[in-house]
Design a protein around this motif. Structure first.
Motif, short mmCIF file in Angstrom:
data_model
loop_
_atom_site.label_atom_id
_atom_site.label_comp_id
_atom_site.label_asym_id
_atom_site.label_seq_id
_atom_site.Cartn_x
_atom_site.Cartn_y
_atom_site.Cartn_z
N HIS A 166 -7.10 20.38 9.63
CA HIS A 166 -8.19 20.27 9.01
C HIS A 166 -9.12 21.41 9.15
O HIS A 166 -10.05 21.24 8.23
CB HIS A 166 -8.98 18.89 9.60
CG HIS A 166 -8.41 17.43 9.19
ND1 HIS A 166 -8.47 17.31 7.96
CD2 HIS A 166 -7.69 16.55 9.94
CE1 HIS A 166 -8.26 16.03 7.75
NE2 HIS A 166 -7.55 15.46 8.91
N PHE B 222 0.80 -1.21 -0.07
CA PHE B 222 0.01 0.02 0.11
C PHE B 222 0.78 1.24 0.03
O PHE B 222 1.74 1.42 0.98
CB PHE B 222 -0.74 -0.19 1.20
CG PHE B 222 -1.68 1.22 1.40
CD1 PHE B 222 -2.60 1.51 0.55
CD2 PHE B 222 -1.45 2.18 2.49
CE1 PHE B 222 -3.54 2.58 0.99
CE2 PHE B 222 -2.01 3.13 2.66
CZ PHE B 222 -3.24 3.68 1.58
N THR C 1 2.07 10.39 7.58
CA THR C 1 2.93 9.79 7.24
C THR C 1 4.34 10.77 6.52
O THR C 1 5.59 10.28 6.76
CB THR C 1 2.63 8.89 6.03
OG1 THR C 1 1.46 8.05 6.64
CG2 THR C 1 3.48 7.91 5.65
N PRO D 207 -7.91 14.98 2.68
CA PRO D 207 -8.84 14.23 3.58
C PRO D 207 -8.26 13.00 4.34
O PRO D 207 -7.01 12.92 4.33
CB PRO D 207 -9.72 13.54 2.31
CG PRO D 207 -9.08 13.72 1.03
CD PRO D 207 -7.82 14.77 1.26
N ASN D 208 -8.78 12.64 5.22
CA ASN D 208 -8.24 11.48 6.13
C ASN D 208 -7.73 10.43 5.55
O ASN D 208 -8.22 9.86 4.41
CB ASN D 208 -9.37 10.95 7.10
CG ASN D 208 -10.03 11.99 8.02
OD1 ASN D 208 -11.25 12.63 7.94
ND2 ASN D 208 -9.36 12.22 9.02
N GLN E 12 0.42 14.56 16.33
CA GLN E 12 -1.10 14.74 15.97
C GLN E 12 -1.95 14.38 17.29
O GLN E 12 -2.78 14.99 17.68
CB GLN E 12 -1.60 13.62 15.03
CG GLN E 12 -3.11 13.75 14.66
CD GLN E 12 -3.35 12.90 13.34
OE1 GLN E 12 -2.68 12.45 12.44
NE2 GLN E 12 -4.76 12.76 12.88
N GLU F 155 -1.93 18.89 13.10
CA GLU F 155 -3.08 19.26 13.43
C GLU F 155 -3.03 19.76 14.80
O GLU F 155 -3.43 19.14 16.05
CB GLU F 155 -3.85 17.88 13.58
CG GLU F 155 -4.00 17.30 12.25
CD GLU F 155 -5.20 16.53 12.15
OE1 GLU F 155 -6.10 16.50 12.82
OE2 GLU F 155 -5.13 15.43 11.13
N ALA G 97 -4.99 10.57 3.79
CA ALA G 97 -4.12 11.19 2.47
C ALA G 97 -2.64 10.91 2.61
O ALA G 97 -2.05 10.92 1.61
CB ALA G 97 -4.40 12.71 2.72
N GLY G 98 -2.37 10.61 3.89
CA GLY G 98 -0.91 10.43 3.75
C GLY G 98 0.06 11.59 4.69
O GLY G 98 1.04 11.64 4.56
N LYS G 99 -0.72 12.54 5.26
CA LYS G 99 -0.09 13.84 5.59
C LYS G 99 0.58 13.57 7.08
O LYS G 99 2.02 13.94 6.94
CB LYS G 99 -1.34 14.62 6.28
CG LYS G 99 -2.14 15.12 5.14
CD LYS G 99 -3.14 15.98 5.72
CE LYS G 99 -4.12 15.39 6.74
NZ LYS G 99 -5.27 14.28 6.37
N1 LIG Z 1 2.59 2.23 10.03
C1 LIG Z 1 1.47 2.05 9.22
N2 LIG Z 1 1.18 0.76 8.75
C2 LIG Z 1 0.34 0.51 7.78
N3 LIG Z 1 -0.55 1.52 7.32
C3 LIG Z 1 -0.20 2.98 7.62
C4 LIG Z 1 0.81 3.14 8.70
N4 LIG Z 1 0.54 4.45 8.95
C5 LIG Z 1 -0.15 5.02 8.09
N5 LIG Z 1 -0.79 4.05 7.37
C6 LIG Z 1 -1.82 3.99 6.21
O1 LIG Z 1 -1.29 5.17 5.58
C7 LIG Z 1 -2.35 5.98 5.12
C8 LIG Z 1 -2.12 7.35 5.38
O2 LIG Z 1 -2.12 7.51 6.68
P1 LIG Z 1 -1.78 9.06 7.52
O3 LIG Z 1 -1.80 8.87 8.96
O4 LIG Z 1 -0.49 9.51 6.77
O5 LIG Z 1 -2.92 9.87 6.98
P2 LIG Z 1 -3.40 11.37 7.25
O6 LIG Z 1 -3.43 12.05 6.01
O7 LIG Z 1 -2.47 11.91 8.59
O8 LIG Z 1 -4.74 11.17 7.98
P3 LIG Z 1 -5.67 12.08 8.88
O9 LIG Z 1 -6.20 13.24 8.42
O10 LIG Z 1 -6.54 11.20 9.35
O11 LIG Z 1 -4.70 12.34 10.25
C9 LIG Z 1 -3.52 5.50 5.94
O12 LIG Z 1 -4.43 4.64 5.01
C10 LIG Z 1 -3.10 4.58 6.91
O13 LIG Z 1 -3.87 3.75 7.22
#
Ligand SMILES: Nc1ncnc2c1ncn2[C@@H]1O[C@H](COP(=O)(O)OP(=O)(O)OP(=O)(O)O)[C@@H](O)[C@H]1O
Ligand SMILES: [Mg+2]
Lengths: 330, 251
Positions: free
Chosen positions: B206, B19, B47, B40-41, B88, B175, B43-45
């Motif tokens: 957000h 993924f 990460t 959006p939630n 976060q 956030e 999105a990978g921010k």
């Molecule tokens: N350690 C991990 N192992 C597997 N999948 C992960 C891991 N960390 C994040 N993900 C997946 O990667 C994608 C991005 O997650 P991330 O936390 O970066 O999103 P975000 O943009 O910060 O969302 P939010 O607004 O909800 O905080 C999500 O689908 C999440 O499930």
């Protein structure tokens, strides 16, 4: 002040706030003085060699407690440091004819060095994996000691001479040895206390509270843990070296995994993350082993039962429970 | 070297198993600006933040900070270079006092962190600086309470104060307003604006009115990819952005 209300869940291991308010410091001062007084009086009523044994194991558990109580790392391999120092000190005193202080110094150095190797390998893993690596490496140390020449296998190093301190003070006299052990013990205890309540100790506390946050502030958490591991190994070694002089033998029992268990048992019974817990634990566990000795193989069973009762009745250990009841740090 | 941009990534990617949480992100943050990362939630921010601060190792790509390749620097090293993140989920040291929380940061920057032979009393020399910061963040009267006793809003303020104690050249805020009431949001926004003087901020948020209000530039992330970039007016008018938000169930 609610600062040391131990009811918070994160306080299950270790004390609450790292830096000490003045009144807590005053309490500690009194308790240390009281302990020193007890150590002075104890040999008048109890067999001195027994008291010295208690002190050695108390120090061993204090060293273990530094790692578990303040760095949150559970080592299953502390026997390696205790036992290795006992062998090195025994060998140095007996074969090389070194004076006791030098023999002890070598023992401590060997343990700290071993701690650096074991710690460096184990610290990268978390939780139970960390513990398992310490156990595995300690087993390797055990087999090394079983095979090596200088440890004399099953016999161990026997009749270790206590020698003359600085070449002057003859320690073969039980009373002279007692004074020496008592002084070193108190000094080590105070040193451990200082480590916990130092700038370094404050960082350690922050790492235990929230490791990612500490890292994000620029603290290399692994280095701090490794330093703690080495310090802990060194103090465990000091305990082993002293024990070698007291009992005048160093054997495989000292490096056996059950010796690691001893440190865990003493610490948990007394109270993890407390200053005096390991000492109280040591008195109880060593006394128990002594007085229950006539039970033979049943000692282990009795010990196990008491351990289970202890953990069920007061999870925070005797001193931990006491501290909570009295709402103070002990 | 490009002196205008303090942080630049190229082809930054991270996959978990198969993924792709972040793929091929090229992010350029201008020195001295507030740059928002929205999306959006999922999105990978977060990460992305984890990659930038090396809490996660990138699968591919490179990161340059102040013209220097930091792709292989470790997390603590990144902070030592002046790039400091928040989390976060509020991250304070719960069982240290409020003062000690800030002092731990000051201590890292100003030394004495490895001194295990000295009394912790030497840390008192940081008390004045710590109190001054707490004063600024309205936390002075709770300085000697444990952080666990603070309200959520105050915990976040403390977190910000602790981060600022390091005087970071660049801050990554994940956030900072999440889960806060109106007054707290206004307060934190004010604090962020003040903190932005003389430094660069990259912020995930957000709350779009906060983003509109604070940020100079916005990067929109969706499904791990950069969808759009520009100022608020441009980004909010972009049909792809609107679609991404609606598609993800956002208003
Ligand atoms: N350690 C991990 N192992 C597997 N999948 C992960 C891991 N960390 C994040 N993900 C997946 O990667 C994608 C991005 O997650 P991330 O936390 O970066 O999103 P975000 O943009 O910060 O969302 P939010 O607004 O909800 O905080 C999500 O689908 C999440 O499930
Ligand atoms: Mg996130």
């Amino acid at each position: 002040m609610t600062a040391h209300d131990a009811s918070a869940p994160a306080a299950a291991i270790g004390p609450t706030s790292a830096s000490l308010p003045r009144e807590a410091m005053a309490t500690y001062r009194l308790l240390f003085l009281g302990l020193a007084g007890l150590i002075v009086v104890a040999p008048l009523v109890i067999y001195p060699v027994f008291v010295m044994t208690v002190l050695c194991f108390a120090l061993f558990a204090c060293a273990f407690n530094l790692l578990l109580g303040y760095a949150g790392l559970l080592s299953f391999g502390h026997a390696a440091f205790f036992g290795m120092a006992a062998y090195v000190t025994g060998h140095a005193a007996k074969v090389w004819g070194l004076t006791p202080e030098l023999a002890i110094l070598l023992g401590v150095a060997a343990s700290a060095g071993l701690g650096l190797v074991v710690g460096a390998l184990a610290i990268r893993r978390q939780g139970i994996y960390f513990s398992m690596i310490t156990l595995a490496l300690a087993q390797m140390v055990f087999f090394f000691c079983l095979q090596a020449k200088f440890t004399h296998g099953e016999d161990g190093i026997q009749a270790i001479p206590r020698g003359a301190l600085f070449g002057v003070i003859d320690l073969s006299d039980d009373w002279a040895l007692y004074v020496f052990i008592a002084v070193v013990f108190m000094a080590a205890l105070l040193a451990l206390f200082r480590i916990v309540h130092s700038p370094f100790g404050q960082v350690l506390k922050a790492i235990r509270e929230n490791e990612p946050r500490a890292i994000s502030l620029g603290y290399d958490a692994a280095r701090y843990k490794l330093a703690t591991f080495v310090l802990s190994a060194g103090f465990a070694g000091l305990a082993g070296s002293l024990k070698a002089l007291v009992s005048q033998i160093a054997t495989l029992t000292d490096v056996h995994w059950s010796m690691s268990g001893e440190a865990i048992l003493i610490t948990l019974v007394g109270g993890v993350g407390t200053v005096f817990g390991p000492i109280v634990g040591s008195v109880i566990v060593i006394a128990m082993q002594n007085y229950l000795a006539q039970l033979g193989a049943w000692v282990t069973v009795a010990q196990g039962v008491i351990f289970v009762v202890c953990v069920l009745a007061f999870r925070e250990g005797i001193v931990g429970v006491l501290a909570r009841r009295l709402k103070m740090r002990l | 070297m490009d002196g205008e941009h303090i942080l630049e990534t190229e082809g930054l990617s991270k996959s978990f198993g198969g993924f792709a949480a972040v793929s091929d992100v090229g992010l350029r943050v201008k020195r001295g600006t507030i740059h928002a990362l929205i999306g959006p939630n999922g999105a990978g921010k977060t990460t992305c933040f984890n990659l930038l601060t090396k809490f996660l190792a990138p699968t591919a790509g490179s990161i340059r900070y102040n013209g220097r390749d930091i792709t292989r620097t470790n997390a603590a090293g990144i902070a030592q270079l002046g790039l400091v993140r928040s989390f976060q989920i509020s991250a304070v040291f719960l069982h240290l006092t409020v003062l000690e929380n800030v002092r731990v940061a000051l201590q890292r920057q100003r030394g004495a962190s490895f001194d295990f032979w000295r009394s912790e009393k030497v840390l008192k020399r940081y008390d004045a600086a710590a109190m001054a910061l707490l004063e600024e963040f309205g936390l002075a009267e709770v300085a000697h309470r444990e952080a666990t006793e603070l309200s959520y809003g105050r915990k976040r303020a403390l977190e910000l104060a602790t981060t600022l104690a390091l005087e970071p050249e660049m801050m990554l805020l994940d956030e900072p307003m999440a889960g806060m009431g109106h007054e707290d949001i206004a307060r934190i926004a004010g604090l962020i604006r003040k903190a932005a003087a003389g430094r660069t901020i990259l912020m995930v948020e957000h709350n779009l009115s906060v983003v509109a209000d604070l940020s100079d530039r916005i990067t929109v992330l969706a499904r791990g990819k950069v969808l759009a970039e520009g100022d608020y007016a441009a980004v909010s008018a972009d049909p792809r952005v609107i679609e991404a938000y609606i598609g993800a169930g956002h208003a």
